[in-house]
Design a protein around this motif. Structure first.
Motif, PDB file in Angstrom:
ATOM      1  N   GLN A  44       0.678  -1.087   0.144  1.00  0.00           N
ATOM      2  CA  GLN A  44      -0.308  -0.157   0.146  1.00  0.00           C
ATOM      3  C   GLN A  44       0.381   1.590   0.116  1.00  0.00           C
ATOM      4  N   ALA A  95       5.653  -1.178   2.366  1.00  0.00           N
ATOM      5  CA  ALA A  95       4.188   0.097   1.772  1.00  0.00           C
ATOM      6  C   ALA A  95       4.889   0.503   1.628  1.00  0.00           C
ATOM      7  N   ASP A 133      -3.715   5.010   0.030  1.00  0.00           N
ATOM      8  CA  ASP A 133      -4.622   4.161   0.265  1.00  0.00           C
ATOM      9  C   ASP A 133      -4.472   4.990   1.506  1.00  0.00           C
ATOM     10  N   GLY A 162      -9.850   5.466   0.241  1.00  0.00           N
ATOM     11  CA  GLY A 162      -8.997   5.399   1.226  1.00  0.00           C
ATOM     12  C   GLY A 162      -9.258   5.936   3.082  1.00  0.00           C
TER      13      GLY A 162
END
Ligand SMILES: NC(=O)c1ccc[n+]([C@@H]2O[C@H](COP(=O)([O-])OP(=O)(O)OC[C@H]3O[C@@H](n4cnc5c(N)ncnc54)[C@H](OP(=O)(O)O)[C@@H]3O)[C@@H](O)[C@H]2O)c1
Length: 331
Positions: A160, A184, A224, A246
């Protein structure tokens, strides 16, 4: 014992290093001789919340040290143990919000910028062995807040895109390290070129100017998950950079509490806005295991002695730091 005590007037001017009465641990409590402590934005805020006429109090939420005395009915730790302090009081199990009795060490209760502190044995955990005393002393409040914001509330997933405004913040430097540890992609913002550079060296994928055009700097890309702690100065820009569906997690408002929100844009975007604050003992323990597993260490900005407390507080007030400001209390 010596401690950083706030009396009056409100603010840093009302604070001084002075003698403070030592207390004896009651049943279920321990006395810790502090080796180190860490400064948080809250320590500044409480100096303006402490009204004249209220009793003086010892400032500070974060600390680490050695247990030197234990009251009756203490079974989880013993004299001689090296510990870190969990400043989240009366919140033991992971829950959607803290219980009513929740409080934070260091106002109104006496805190950690002192030679010793007496607290419930429920609020101490073994010091992580991969951290030195300075690192252990600055860890608790910020790393706990970071852990709950990113994992419990933000539910971050590998791959993400996470956006972190104001990377100078101690909490945000932890979130940056935690988010990179789980794979991430991280964008940070800062007003300072040197902090942007430090964030890149720490693993951020991109670092952009907080005061610039985020849409342009990100080539129109969205995140996100945004973890917001700056508040009014960046909140609208943060909302503008989340993907439909999100999430924004918010836990701070260093630059102002009030924002305006276009509700129509918000519901069409199907966004999630989640508050968070500190965390439970369950999350504190999970955080300790997490930093051990990934060998994560706090980023130390500078350390000071208690005699230099006003310099340390003014450094935080001016947002000059990158990472955590620590106090060395005893060797
Ligand atoms: N709810 C909780 O449990 C909890 C726990 C911990 C902290 N907090 C809150 O979270 C916030 C951060 O805490 P902290 O101790 O980590 O803070 P900090 O070290 O003081 O950092 C705050 C950062 O915010 C950025 N900032 C401040 N004013 C700004 C402005 N006008 N425009 C753009 N950026 C600005 C700065 O980033 P750059 O210097 O990089 O620009 C600064 O370094 C504080 O508001 C604190 O009270 C809440």
């Amino acid at each position: 014992m010596k401690a950083i005590v706030h009396t009056s007037p409100q603010g840093i001017e009302g604070m001084a290093l002075q003698g403070f009465e030592s207390t004896v641990p009651k049943s279920g409590e321990v006395k810790i001789q502090l080796k180190s402590a860490g400064l948080n934005h809250r320590d500044l805020f409480v100096l303006t919340r402490h009204d004249e006429g209220e009793p003086p109090f010892v400032v500070g939420s974060d600390g680490a040290g050695v247990i030197v005395e234990a009251g009756a009915n203490v079974n989880n730790v013993k004299v001689g143990d090296e510990v870190v302090i969990n400043p989240s009081l009366n919140w033991y199990t992971k829950s959607p919000a803290p219980p009513e009795e929740f409080g934070i060490l260091g106002f109104p209760s006496n805190g950690t910028f002192a030679e010793e502190v007496v607290i419930s044995a429920e609020n101490v955990e073994p010091k992580p062995t991969h951290l030195n005393w300075t690192e252990a002393g600055v860890l608790p409040l910020a790393a706990l807040t970071a852990y709950r914001a990113l994992f419990t509330r933000g539910n971050v997933q590998e791959g993400q895109h996470v956006l972190l405004p104001g990377v100078g913040s101690g909490v945000i430097t932890f979130i940056l390290q935690f988010a990179k540890a789980v794979g991430a992609k991280v964008t940070v913002t800062s007003r300072s070129e040197s902090k942007r550079q430090q964030a890149l060296e720490l693993g951020a994928d991109r670092a952009i100017d907080s005061e610039g055009d985020w849409k342009e700097a990100l080539n129109d890309e969205k995140a996100d998950l945004v973890i917001e702690s700056v508040g009014a100065a960046t909140f609208a820009k943060s909302l503008d950079r989340i993907k439909p569906g999100g999430t924004v997690v918010t836990f701070g408002a260093s630059a102002g509490d009030e924002i305006s929100l276009n509700i129509r844009n918000f519901f069409y975007g199907q966004y999630n806005l989640l508050g968070t604050t500190m965390g439970s003992r369950d999350e504190f323990r999970e955080m300790l295991q997490f930093i051990k597993k990934y060998n994560i260490k706090p980023i130390i900005d500078k350390t000071f002695s208690l005699e230099e407390a006003d310099i340390a507080f003014k450094r935080l007030e001016a947002a000059e730091q990158f990472g955590k400001i620590g106090f060395t209390i005893s060797k």
